[in-house]
Motif scaffolding. Structure first.
Motif, PDB file in Angstrom:
ATOM      1  N   MET A  19      51.123  38.020 -60.149  1.00 66.00           N
ATOM      2  CA  MET A  19      50.931  38.399 -58.760  1.00 66.00           C
ATOM      3  C   MET A  19      51.369  37.303 -57.797  1.00 66.00           C
ATOM      4  O   MET A  19      52.059  37.561 -56.811  1.00 66.00           O
ATOM      5  N   VAL A  20      50.976  36.058 -58.081  1.00 69.21           N
ATOM      6  CA  VAL A  20      51.256  34.962 -57.147  1.00 69.21           C
ATOM      7  C   VAL A  20      52.709  34.506 -57.231  1.00 69.21           C
ATOM      8  O   VAL A  20      53.373  34.310 -56.201  1.00 69.21           O
TER       9      VAL A  20
ATOM     10  N   GLU B 298      20.846  31.621 -65.897  1.00 63.61           N
ATOM     11  CA  GLU B 298      20.895  30.572 -64.883  1.00 63.61           C
ATOM     12  C   GLU B 298      22.022  30.807 -63.891  1.00 63.61           C
ATOM     13  O   GLU B 298      23.107  31.263 -64.252  1.00 63.61           O
ATOM     14  N   GLU B 299      21.730  30.504 -62.634  1.00 62.54           N
ATOM     15  CA  GLU B 299      22.759  30.509 -61.605  1.00 62.54           C
ATOM     16  C   GLU B 299      23.441  29.151 -61.615  1.00 62.54           C
ATOM     17  O   GLU B 299      22.787  28.116 -61.717  1.00 62.54           O
ATOM     18  N   MET B 300      24.781  29.158 -61.520  1.00 59.12           N
ATOM     19  CA  MET B 300      25.542  27.920 -61.644  1.00 59.12           C
ATOM     20  C   MET B 300      26.606  27.822 -60.564  1.00 59.12           C
ATOM     21  O   MET B 300      27.099  28.839 -60.065  1.00 59.12           O
ATOM     22  N   GLU B 301      26.966  26.588 -60.238  1.00 57.93           N
ATOM     23  CA  GLU B 301      28.109  26.367 -59.363  1.00 57.93           C
ATOM     24  C   GLU B 301      29.387  26.783 -60.088  1.00 57.93           C
ATOM     25  O   GLU B 301      29.536  26.502 -61.273  1.00 57.93           O
ATOM     26  N   PRO B 302      30.308  27.447 -59.407  1.00 60.11           N
ATOM     27  CA  PRO B 302      31.545  27.848 -60.075  1.00 60.11           C
ATOM     28  C   PRO B 302      32.489  26.673 -60.310  1.00 60.11           C
ATOM     29  O   PRO B 302      32.360  25.619 -59.677  1.00 60.11           O
ATOM     30  N   ILE B 303      33.412  26.870 -61.213  1.00 60.98           N
ATOM     31  CA  ILE B 303      34.567  25.982 -61.337  1.00 60.98           C
ATOM     32  C   ILE B 303      35.577  26.432 -60.279  1.00 60.98           C
ATOM     33  O   ILE B 303      35.864  27.628 -60.159  1.00 60.98           O
ATOM     34  N   THR B 304      36.119  25.507 -59.517  1.00 63.00           N
ATOM     35  CA  THR B 304      37.059  25.877 -58.461  1.00 63.00           C
ATOM     36  C   THR B 304      38.342  25.056 -58.570  1.00 63.00           C
ATOM     37  O   THR B 304      38.350  23.936 -59.080  1.00 63.00           O
ATOM     38  N   GLY B 305      39.413  25.629 -58.069  1.00 69.05           N
ATOM     39  CA  GLY B 305      40.696  24.946 -58.003  1.00 69.05           C
ATOM     40  C   GLY B 305      41.569  25.638 -56.979  1.00 69.05           C
ATOM     41  O   GLY B 305      41.136  26.576 -56.296  1.00 69.05           O
ATOM     42  N   THR B 306      42.806  25.180 -56.875  1.00 65.11           N
ATOM     43  CA  THR B 306      43.757  25.828 -55.973  1.00 65.11           C
ATOM     44  C   THR B 306      45.087  26.008 -56.708  1.00 65.11           C
ATOM     45  O   THR B 306      45.409  25.261 -57.628  1.00 65.11           O
ATOM     46  N   TYR B 307      45.842  27.019 -56.249  1.00 64.28           N
ATOM     47  CA  TYR B 307      47.174  27.260 -56.806  1.00 64.28           C
ATOM     48  C   TYR B 307      48.055  27.883 -55.736  1.00 64.28           C
ATOM     49  O   TYR B 307      47.798  29.000 -55.291  1.00 64.28           O
ATOM     50  N   ARG B 308      49.038  27.145 -55.306  1.00 64.99           N
ATOM     51  CA  ARG B 308      50.024  27.609 -54.323  1.00 64.99           C
ATOM     52  C   ARG B 308      49.358  28.244 -53.089  1.00 64.99           C
ATOM     53  O   ARG B 308      49.764  29.310 -52.618  1.00 64.99           O
ATOM     54  N   GLY B 309      48.311  27.601 -52.599  1.00 62.38           N
ATOM     55  CA  GLY B 309      47.639  28.062 -51.396  1.00 62.38           C
ATOM     56  C   GLY B 309      46.495  29.025 -51.623  1.00 62.38           C
ATOM     57  O   GLY B 309      45.815  29.412 -50.670  1.00 62.38           O
ATOM     58  N   TYR B 310      46.253  29.410 -52.867  1.00 59.77           N
ATOM     59  CA  TYR B 310      45.137  30.292 -53.198  1.00 59.77           C
ATOM     60  C   TYR B 310      43.993  29.481 -53.795  1.00 59.77           C
ATOM     61  O   TYR B 310      44.205  28.459 -54.450  1.00 59.77           O
ATOM     62  N   ASP B 311      42.770  29.959 -53.596  1.00 65.33           N
ATOM     63  CA  ASP B 311      41.594  29.354 -54.209  1.00 65.33           C
ATOM     64  C   ASP B 311      41.271  30.093 -55.502  1.00 65.33           C
ATOM     65  O   ASP B 311      41.302  31.334 -55.546  1.00 65.33           O
ATOM     66  N   ILE B 312      40.933  29.354 -56.545  1.00 64.39           N
ATOM     67  CA  ILE B 312      40.598  29.917 -57.844  1.00 64.39           C
ATOM     68  C   ILE B 312      39.119  29.673 -58.096  1.00 64.39           C
ATOM     69  O   ILE B 312      38.660  28.527 -58.046  1.00 64.39           O
ATOM     70  N   ILE B 313      38.370  30.727 -58.361  1.00 63.87           N
ATOM     71  CA  ILE B 313      36.927  30.620 -58.597  1.00 63.87           C
ATOM     72  C   ILE B 313      36.630  31.185 -59.973  1.00 63.87           C
ATOM     73  O   ILE B 313      36.886  32.370 -60.246  1.00 63.87           O
ATOM     74  N   GLY B 314      36.111  30.335 -60.855  1.00 65.06           N
ATOM     75  CA  GLY B 314      35.838  30.748 -62.231  1.00 65.06           C
ATOM     76  C   GLY B 314      34.488  30.278 -62.707  1.00 65.06           C
ATOM     77  O   GLY B 314      33.692  29.708 -61.952  1.00 65.06           O
ATOM     78  N   MET B 315      34.273  30.482 -63.998  1.00 64.53           N
ATOM     79  CA  MET B 315      32.972  30.208 -64.609  1.00 64.53           C
ATOM     80  C   MET B 315      32.972  28.837 -65.279  1.00 64.53           C
ATOM     81  O   MET B 315      33.929  28.462 -65.953  1.00 64.53           O
ATOM     82  N   ALA B 316      31.878  28.107 -65.099  1.00 68.09           N
ATOM     83  CA  ALA B 316      31.715  26.801 -65.747  1.00 68.09           C
ATOM     84  C   ALA B 316      31.280  26.991 -67.202  1.00 68.09           C
ATOM     85  O   ALA B 316      30.826  28.074 -67.600  1.00 68.09           O
ATOM     86  N   PRO B 317      31.387  25.940 -68.034  1.00 72.42           N
ATOM     87  CA  PRO B 317      30.889  26.019 -69.412  1.00 72.42           C
ATOM     88  C   PRO B 317      29.417  26.418 -69.439  1.00 72.42           C
ATOM     89  O   PRO B 317      28.656  26.018 -68.556  1.00 72.42           O
ATOM     90  N   PRO B 318      29.040  27.250 -70.446  1.00 71.58           N
ATOM     91  CA  PRO B 318      29.720  27.448 -71.718  1.00 71.58           C
ATOM     92  C   PRO B 318      30.919  28.390 -71.703  1.00 71.58           C
ATOM     93  O   PRO B 318      31.527  28.598 -72.756  1.00 71.58           O
TER      94      PRO B 318
ATOM     95  N   MET C  64      45.502  24.882 -66.372  1.00 71.35           N
ATOM     96  CA  MET C  64      46.845  25.409 -66.597  1.00 71.35           C
ATOM     97  C   MET C  64      47.579  25.664 -65.284  1.00 71.35           C
ATOM     98  O   MET C  64      48.766  25.354 -65.149  1.00 71.35           O
ATOM     99  N   LEU C  65      46.891  26.214 -64.304  1.00 74.89           N
ATOM    100  CA  LEU C  65      47.527  26.460 -63.013  1.00 74.89           C
ATOM    101  C   LEU C  65      47.931  25.140 -62.351  1.00 74.89           C
ATOM    102  O   LEU C  65      48.996  25.047 -61.726  1.00 74.89           O
ATOM    103  N   ASN C  66      47.098  24.116 -62.479  1.00 79.17           N
ATOM    104  CA  ASN C  66      47.455  22.805 -61.930  1.00 79.17           C
ATOM    105  C   ASN C  66      48.737  22.273 -62.568  1.00 79.17           C
ATOM    106  O   ASN C  66      49.605  21.719 -61.889  1.00 79.17           O
ATOM    107  N   ILE C  67      48.858  22.431 -63.875  1.00 79.41           N
ATOM    108  CA  ILE C  67      50.078  21.983 -64.568  1.00 79.41           C
ATOM    109  C   ILE C  67      51.284  22.782 -64.086  1.00 79.41           C
ATOM    110  O   ILE C  67      52.342  22.230 -63.771  1.00 79.41           O
ATOM    111  N   LEU C  68      51.124  24.104 -63.989  1.00 77.50           N
ATOM    112  CA  LEU C  68      52.254  24.983 -63.673  1.00 77.50           C
ATOM    113  C   LEU C  68      52.693  24.886 -62.215  1.00 77.50           C
ATOM    114  O   LEU C  68      53.806  25.311 -61.875  1.00 77.50           O
TER     115      LEU C  68
END
Length: 570
Positions: free
Chosen positions: A486-487, A259-279, A289-293
């Motif tokens: 890196m960041v 299945e094609e899925m919408e990614p999980i997204t977030g931001t960290y210090r001006g960068y966009d984070i694109i990851g995989m949704a569950p499972p 974790m990045l939001n906390i840090l």
């Protein structure tokens, strides 16, 4: 030039060539201008590079690389397993493909338990009952249908040629072959492939896999669905299962869909984070974790100082607790609070709980009594960037090293043992790390929770970092630390990957340090804050790419923790 000088030069060239083949990892990245492929085996990386050079897209190259790894890296590369693909286009289009394995239709919630409620004979990890319905071929085909440019057959053909002509056996594969020799009576179909004339393989032997080549030919000629999930290959799988106590049927294979899925997204210090949704749990956990840090100036606190380690550990602790309590297959868990878990507001609340210089305690009673099942470190990752700026981060696995260690007779490929990633004892938790929460309990057709974390970091609508790793439950924290390196700490991609790593996963309440890179003083201060820790040999084998959009240069690195890993550009 004298003849002696010529001889010396010849030996020097031979030495350098050999070194490049087996020990490319280090702190100096590989550079290219058009495209790059990084994977856990040099032959597979070269296959991907050639596809790019022929005008293929990043998705084309990732498919060809993945099929090549199914031949050259049987410990994790596969067509009998599953995984995830994250895509970030040069036009800023983002999407993901979920091809995680599924529980067979005959699976039940307590299928591995005896009359006392205990797991029978490690049956969720060993034997054919541990096998989930494979997803790799369906996932690669679905990605190709949307983003492929070259013909499907062109992408499978290189793997077929390697399987038919053979490749030199690595020491790791020699170790597996010796295991097969010791267990050949229990694994006769595996012995047919990984023994040579009844003896264990030796380093440098050429491994030819004729049955696998024929299976790949059916995938090449009939496409990724009919060529694997129907016809002869499906019959070989189903008949093998029926004859040996497995429960996967032709119907299981026919109804499987990626299945094609919408990614999980977030931001960290001006960068966009694109990851995989569950499972996959990686996208949610990394963003959380990045939001906390983001609340802490990690650069000022210095890389891998006791103070930095403390705050990062506390972020890990909280994200893994949420992972255990909330995450599972979204098709079976409609109430997963993804927006909350990835929000800045929730992270601020969690950060407020963190005390400076004092470790929290992981208390299962306060986290829904969830627990962490074992997840093998044997997975593999590949990262790809093409000349149009399209990026792919792909992680897939058989679960344990060589999966179930069972080859489908006549088909030549190893089956996964992914059913072990479900919560096998519903409702049961202990302090050693078993999870019993409902979101990841067994149901027919359900995908098991995973730590695989293919991730892309972007800025101003363009991919900047393409990263992922094997490592079981440590994957999430390996990817996190490469991003932080890196960041926050201004490292290049190679240094970011090579740096020493650590891991905390909520329960058991202990941090694992790699055996090098953490000074005794750092360990002492960390311990005095209340953190228990242990030393382990190694963590992860990250494969990463960095795109410098100002210079147009692509830099990449294959983790030196991976013996045969290679970054190849053009």
């Amino acid at each position: 030039m004298t003849s002696i000088s010529k001889i010396f030069l010849g030996f020097l060239i031979l030495f350098i060539s050999s070194f490049q083949l087996t020990a490319q990892g280090g702190r100096i990245p590989v550079s290219a201008e058009k495209g790059m492929v990084v994977s856990s085996h040099y032959l597979a990386s070269e296959v991907g590079r050639d596809i790019l050079a022929q005008g293929g897209t990043a998705v084309d190259a990732s498919i060809a690389t993945a099929f090549a790894l199914s031949v050259t890296l049987p410990s994790a590369g596969n067509i009998g397993g599953g995984g995830f693909l994250v895509y970030y286009g040069g036009d800023a289009e983002t999407t993901t493909f979920n091809f995680r394995e599924k529980a067979p239709l005959a699976a039940t919630r307590e299928m591995y338990l005896d009359e006392n409620g205990e797991i029978k004979n490690n049956s969720n990890h060993e034997g054919l009952l541990s096998v989930g319905v494979p997803g790799t071929v369906a996932g690669l085909y679905k990605a190709h249908q949307k983003f492929g440019k070259l013909e499907w057959s062109e992408l499978v053909q290189p793997a077929i040629e390697i399987a038919e002509n053979g490749f030199p056996v690595s020491p790791h594969l020699v170790g597996f072959s010796n295991w097969v020799l010791e267990n050949e009576d229990e694994y006769p179909s595996t012995a047919e492939v990984f023994l040579k004339n009844g003896e264990a393989l030796e380093s440098g032997d050429i491994l030819i896999q004729k049955d696998l080549a024929e299976t790949l030919k059916r995938i090449r000629d009939k496409g990724g669905v009919e060529g694997f999930y129907q016809g002869k290959t499906a019959s070989l799988i189903a008949d093998f299962m029926k004859s040996n106590g497995g429960i996967i049927t032709k119907k299981d294979l026919k109804v499987y869909e990626a299945e094609e899925m919408e990614p999980i997204t977030g931001t960290y210090r001006g960068y966009d984070i694109i990851g995989m949704a569950p499972p996959s749990s990686g996208g949610v956990a990394i963003v959380e974790m990045l939001n906390i840090l983001e609340a802490y100036d990690l650069k000022e606190k210095k890389h891998n100082s006791a103070e930095s380690l403390h705050f990062i550990t506390e972020a890990m602790r909280r994200a893994y607790a949420d992972r255990a309590q909330f995450l599972g297959d979204l098709n079976f868990n409609e109430q997963v609070p993804l927006d909350k878990l990835t929000s800045k507001e929730y992270a601020e609340m969690l950060a407020d709980q963190i005390q400076e210089n004092i470790a929290s305690k992981s208390d299962s009673a306060n986290f829904n009594k969830a627990h962490l099942v074992y997840e093998s470190p044997q997975t593999t990752h590949l990262s790809v960037v093409d000349s149009e700026g399209n990026a792919v981060s792909l992680t897939y696995t058989l679960e344990q090293s060589y999966g179930s260690k069972i080859v489908v007779k006549g088909a030549g490929f190893l089956l996964n043992n992914e059913m072990g990633d479900f919560n096998a004892i519903p409702g049961y938790t202990d302090t050693k790390g078993r999870i019993g929460t409902k979101p990841n309990q067994i149901e027919p057709g359900k995908r098991m929770l995973s730590s695989m974390s293919p991730t892309i970091v972007a800025k101003d609508g363009k991919p900047v970092i393409v990263i992922g790793s094997p490592g079981g439950r440590t994957i999430i924290n390996t990817v996190l630390q490469v991003i932080l390196n890196m960041v926050d700490y201004d490292m290049n991609i190679a240094k970011a990957i090579e740096s020493p790593r650590f891991h905390h996963q909520w329960l058991p309440d202990v941090t694992y340090f790699e055996e090098w890179g953490f000074s005794p003083d750092t360990q002492r201060i960390y311990y005095e804050m209340g953190h228990e820790f242990k030393i382990r040999e190694s963590q992860g084998r990250a494969m990463g790419i960095y795109l410098d959009h100002e210079t147009g240069i692509i830099e990449a690195a294959a983790d030196s923790r991976s013996y045969d890993g290679r970054a190849v550009g053009y």
